[in-house]
Design a protein around this motif. Structure first.
Motif, PDB file in Angstrom:
ATOM      1  N   ILE A  62     -16.593  25.621   3.062  1.00  0.00           N
ATOM      2  CA  ILE A  62     -17.368  26.735   2.520  1.00  0.00           C
ATOM      3  C   ILE A  62     -18.752  26.205   2.163  1.00  0.00           C
ATOM      4  N   GLN A  63     -19.736  27.096   2.111  1.00  0.00           N
ATOM      5  CA  GLN A  63     -21.110  26.659   1.860  1.00  0.00           C
ATOM      6  C   GLN A  63     -21.531  26.819   0.409  1.00  0.00           C
ATOM      7  N   GLY A  64     -20.776  27.569  -0.354  1.00  0.00           N
ATOM      8  CA  GLY A  64     -21.078  27.756  -1.770  1.00  0.00           C
ATOM      9  C   GLY A  64     -19.826  28.181  -2.504  1.00  0.00           C
ATOM     10  N   LEU A  65     -19.853  28.082  -3.835  1.00  0.00           N
ATOM     11  CA  LEU A  65     -18.697  28.438  -4.649  1.00  0.00           C
ATOM     12  C   LEU A  65     -19.148  29.244  -5.853  1.00  0.00           C
ATOM     13  N   VAL A  66     -18.474  30.373  -6.067  1.00  0.00           N
ATOM     14  CA  VAL A  66     -18.667  31.179  -7.269  1.00  0.00           C
ATOM     15  C   VAL A  66     -17.357  31.147  -8.046  1.00  0.00           C
ATOM     16  N   THR A  67     -17.407  30.728  -9.299  1.00  0.00           N
ATOM     17  CA  THR A  67     -16.189  30.557 -10.091  1.00  0.00           C
ATOM     18  C   THR A  67     -16.056  31.668 -11.123  1.00  0.00           C
ATOM     19  N   ALA A  68     -14.903  32.339 -11.121  1.00  0.00           N
ATOM     20  CA  ALA A  68     -14.601  33.310 -12.174  1.00  0.00           C
ATOM     21  C   ALA A  68     -14.188  32.549 -13.439  1.00  0.00           C
ATOM     22  N   PRO A  69     -14.277  33.186 -14.601  1.00  0.00           N
ATOM     23  CA  PRO A  69     -14.069  32.463 -15.870  1.00  0.00           C
ATOM     24  C   PRO A  69     -12.640  31.975 -16.069  1.00  0.00           C
ATOM     25  N   LEU A  70     -12.532  30.762 -16.602  1.00  0.00           N
ATOM     26  CA  LEU A  70     -11.246  30.249 -17.065  1.00  0.00           C
ATOM     27  C   LEU A  70     -11.342  29.972 -18.561  1.00  0.00           C
ATOM     28  N   HIS A  71     -10.212  29.704 -19.189  1.00  0.00           N
ATOM     29  CA  HIS A  71     -10.187  29.427 -20.627  1.00  0.00           C
ATOM     30  C   HIS A  71      -9.934  27.938 -20.835  1.00  0.00           C
ATOM     31  N   LYS A  72     -10.723  27.322 -21.698  1.00  0.00           N
ATOM     32  CA  LYS A  72     -10.632  25.869 -21.857  1.00  0.00           C
ATOM     33  C   LYS A  72      -9.326  25.414 -22.499  1.00  0.00           C
ATOM     34  N   LYS A  73      -8.713  26.293 -23.313  1.00  0.00           N
ATOM     35  CA  LYS A  73      -7.531  25.859 -24.043  1.00  0.00           C
ATOM     36  C   LYS A  73      -6.311  25.696 -23.149  1.00  0.00           C
ATOM     37  N   ASN A  74      -6.091  26.626 -22.198  1.00  0.00           N
ATOM     38  CA  ASN A  74      -4.860  26.552 -21.402  1.00  0.00           C
ATOM     39  C   ASN A  74      -5.044  25.849 -20.059  1.00  0.00           C
ATOM     40  N   THR A  75      -6.228  25.270 -19.830  1.00  0.00           N
ATOM     41  CA  THR A  75      -6.420  24.498 -18.602  1.00  0.00           C
ATOM     42  C   THR A  75      -6.327  22.998 -18.844  1.00  0.00           C
ATOM     43  N   GLN A  76      -6.371  22.576 -20.101  1.00  0.00           N
ATOM     44  CA  GLN A  76      -6.312  21.146 -20.424  1.00  0.00           C
ATOM     45  C   GLN A  76      -4.930  20.570 -20.098  1.00  0.00           C
ATOM     46  N   SER A  77      -4.914  19.462 -19.385  1.00  0.00           N
ATOM     47  CA  SER A  77      -3.654  18.784 -19.071  1.00  0.00           C
ATOM     48  C   SER A  77      -3.964  17.339 -18.712  1.00  0.00           C
ATOM     49  N   ALA A  78      -2.919  16.573 -18.442  1.00  0.00           N
ATOM     50  CA  ALA A  78      -3.119  15.174 -18.050  1.00  0.00           C
ATOM     51  C   ALA A  78      -3.849  15.074 -16.724  1.00  0.00           C
ATOM     52  N   THR A  79      -3.676  16.060 -15.861  1.00  0.00           N
ATOM     53  CA  THR A  79      -4.314  16.029 -14.546  1.00  0.00           C
ATOM     54  C   THR A  79      -5.636  16.797 -14.509  1.00  0.00           C
ATOM     55  N   PHE A  80      -5.938  17.576 -15.556  1.00  0.00           N
ATOM     56  CA  PHE A  80      -7.201  18.327 -15.628  1.00  0.00           C
ATOM     57  C   PHE A  80      -7.726  18.223 -17.055  1.00  0.00           C
ATOM     58  N   ASN A  81      -8.296  17.067 -17.364  1.00  0.00           N
ATOM     59  CA  ASN A  81      -8.745  16.792 -18.725  1.00  0.00           C
ATOM     60  C   ASN A  81     -10.255  17.008 -18.828  1.00  0.00           C
ATOM     61  N   PHE A  82     -10.666  18.270 -18.702  1.00  0.00           N
ATOM     62  CA  PHE A  82     -12.081  18.618 -18.700  1.00  0.00           C
ATOM     63  C   PHE A  82     -12.318  19.797 -19.640  1.00  0.00           C
ATOM     64  N   THR A  83     -13.527  19.863 -20.216  1.00  0.00           N
ATOM     65  CA  THR A  83     -13.859  20.941 -21.149  1.00  0.00           C
ATOM     66  C   THR A  83     -14.449  22.160 -20.459  1.00  0.00           C
ATOM     67  N   GLY A  84     -14.432  22.174 -19.134  1.00  0.00           N
ATOM     68  CA  GLY A  84     -14.960  23.318 -18.411  1.00  0.00           C
ATOM     69  C   GLY A  84     -15.273  22.969 -16.971  1.00  0.00           C
ATOM     70  N   HIS A  85     -15.870  23.936 -16.269  1.00  0.00           N
ATOM     71  CA  HIS A  85     -16.199  23.745 -14.862  1.00  0.00           C
ATOM     72  C   HIS A  85     -17.186  22.601 -14.640  1.00  0.00           C
ATOM     73  N   THR A  86     -18.232  22.546 -15.485  1.00  0.00           N
ATOM     74  CA  THR A  86     -19.339  21.607 -15.228  1.00  0.00           C
ATOM     75  C   THR A  86     -18.882  20.144 -15.229  1.00  0.00           C
ATOM     76  N   PRO A  87     -18.176  19.652 -16.258  1.00  0.00           N
ATOM     77  CA  PRO A  87     -17.725  18.255 -16.197  1.00  0.00           C
ATOM     78  C   PRO A  87     -16.711  18.012 -15.079  1.00  0.00           C
ATOM     79  N   TYR A  88     -15.909  19.010 -14.746  1.00  0.00           N
ATOM     80  CA  TYR A  88     -14.959  18.843 -13.642  1.00  0.00           C
ATOM     81  C   TYR A  88     -15.705  18.666 -12.320  1.00  0.00           C
ATOM     82  N   LEU A  89     -16.724  19.468 -12.101  1.00  0.00           N
ATOM     83  CA  LEU A  89     -17.488  19.373 -10.848  1.00  0.00           C
ATOM     84  C   LEU A  89     -18.233  18.046 -10.758  1.00  0.00           C
ATOM     85  N   LYS A  90     -18.746  17.572 -11.890  1.00  0.00           N
ATOM     86  CA  LYS A  90     -19.396  16.254 -11.908  1.00  0.00           C
ATOM     87  C   LYS A  90     -18.420  15.181 -11.448  1.00  0.00           C
TER      88      LYS A  90
END
Length: 372
Positions: A118-146
């Motif tokens: 794909i040439q671009g990505l548009v992300t719909a909102p997620l919630h920081k509280k229920n996405t935190q896990s051992a495999t996704f330890n990020f405070t949001g989209h921006t640090p995950y993408l980094k």
């Protein structure tokens, strides 16, 4: 003669399955005129789409399902089926399921972005509280993408037409902000911001304002030392590479409309930048992750659990996210082509200069005064 370029494929992650993300997507792509500009590819599931399609019966939303990127239909909305299992969809509720499948959609979409499917990505909102896990330890989209793109730094940049606000710190507790304000951090964000303004927004010599950290920008050290010891030295260093000014007192800066005199503003922390941005952007703001090799945008709001499933969500910011994503993709292509073909760039500069001239009363041609 150059061949016409294929419409860009824009991936869309669905966000929290119990939030307003899927409703925004359905409302947005029910307008088939968007298909003239891009090919949408939603990362979700048939059952999720159909659940929310029933919540918006007046929308005329149709799509085709695929599991292969080679079978994307360029005249339709496409759904990349990320999961087949039945999941519990409870609009407005913060559940583990909502976070798990938000992450599944996002990670598959980012993998496709990394692989240039794909040439671009548009992300719909997620919630920081229920996405935190051992495999996704990020405070949001921006640090995950980094992390996903293995870049040294990125910049959260809020965009609404010519109004742009970047952040030195993002989701940091207020009590901890000051220790993240370093000369190195400010310079890193300024460099990303300058490069993005040039390549992503087509501004040759961008003017950037920097806000202070403390009230009244520290009042020359009377209300905090960060301006004198950190922010001013960083600005002085940056002046060798860019047009950068400040530090400005944040309250007076926006109240007096000074943001209109600059191409972008660098704020020190989340609320310092986002409160005035969201107040002035009138619901059309876009969150853009500057500093990535690929383009990612999102609406400037959250999951809105209070109205999820009620067919009340306003998709204005989501539509703006699509347009901004497409604009940046196009600007990058033009910038890269101009670098490869300097003569084309020279022609563009001549035209820009001609448009930026005026004739004074004596008949002489003069440049417009752009100083501040």
């Amino acid at each position: 003669m150059s061949q016409p370029q294929q419409k860009p494929v824009i991936g869309v992650s669905v966000g929290d399955v119990n939030g307003i993300g899927m409703e925004l997507i359905i409302k947005t792509f029910s307008d088939t005129r968007l298909l003239e500009m891009c090919t949408p590819l939603i990362f979700g599931s048939n059952k999720l789409v159909n659940f929310y399609r029933k919540q918006s019966p007046e929308t005329n939303f149709s799509y085709q399902t695929t599991k292969e990127f080679s079978r994307i239909a360029h005249k339709q909305v496409n759904l990349f089926n990320c999961w087949e299992e039945d999941i519990s969809i409870v609009p407005g509720q913060l559940t583990d399921v909502g976070g798990t499948y938000a992450v599944k959609s996002l990670t598959m979409a980012v993998e496709a972005l990394r692989d240039k499917k794909i040439q671009g990505l548009v992300t719909a909102p997620l919630h920081k509280k229920n996405t935190q896990s051992a495999t996704f330890n990020f405070t949001g989209h921006t640090p995950y993408l980094k992390d996903a793109f293995k870049v040294n730094d990125v910049l959260m940049l809020m965009v609404s037409d010519n109004f742009r606000v970047g952040l030195v710190t993002e989701h940091v507790p207020v009590k901890d902000i000051a220790r993240y304000i370093t000369r190195e951090a400010i310079l890193s964000k300024l460099n990303i911001l300058r490069d993005s303004l040039v390549r992503d927004f087509g501004i040759d010599k961008p003017r950037i304002a920097v806000l202070g950290l403390n009230p009244h920008a520290g009042d020359e050290g009377l209300i905090g030392k960060e301006e004198e010891e950190i922010i001013k030295p960083a600005i002085k260093d940056a002046k060798h590479q860019m047009l950068v000014f400040g530090p400005y007192s944040a309250d007076a800066f926006f109240a007096r409309g000074y943001h209109n005199r600059f191409d972008a503003v660098l704020a020190m922390y989340h609320d310092q930048g986002l409160i005035p941005f969201k107040s002035l952007a009138s619901g059309e703001g876009v969150n853009f992750t500057a500093g990535l090799p690929m383009v990612r945008t999102s609406p400037d709001h959250g999951t809105a659990f209070d109205i999820a499933g009620k067919n009340k969500a306003d998709n204005t910011s989501f539509i703006a996210s699509i347009y901004t994503c497409l604009d940046i993709i196009r600007n990058r292509q033009e910038y890269d082509e101009n670098r490869q073909n300097p003569l084309k760039k020279m022609g563009a500069v001549v035209l820009a200069n001609a448009a930026d001239e005026k004739i004074d009363e004596s008949g002489r041609t003069t440049r417009r005064d752009l100083t501040f």
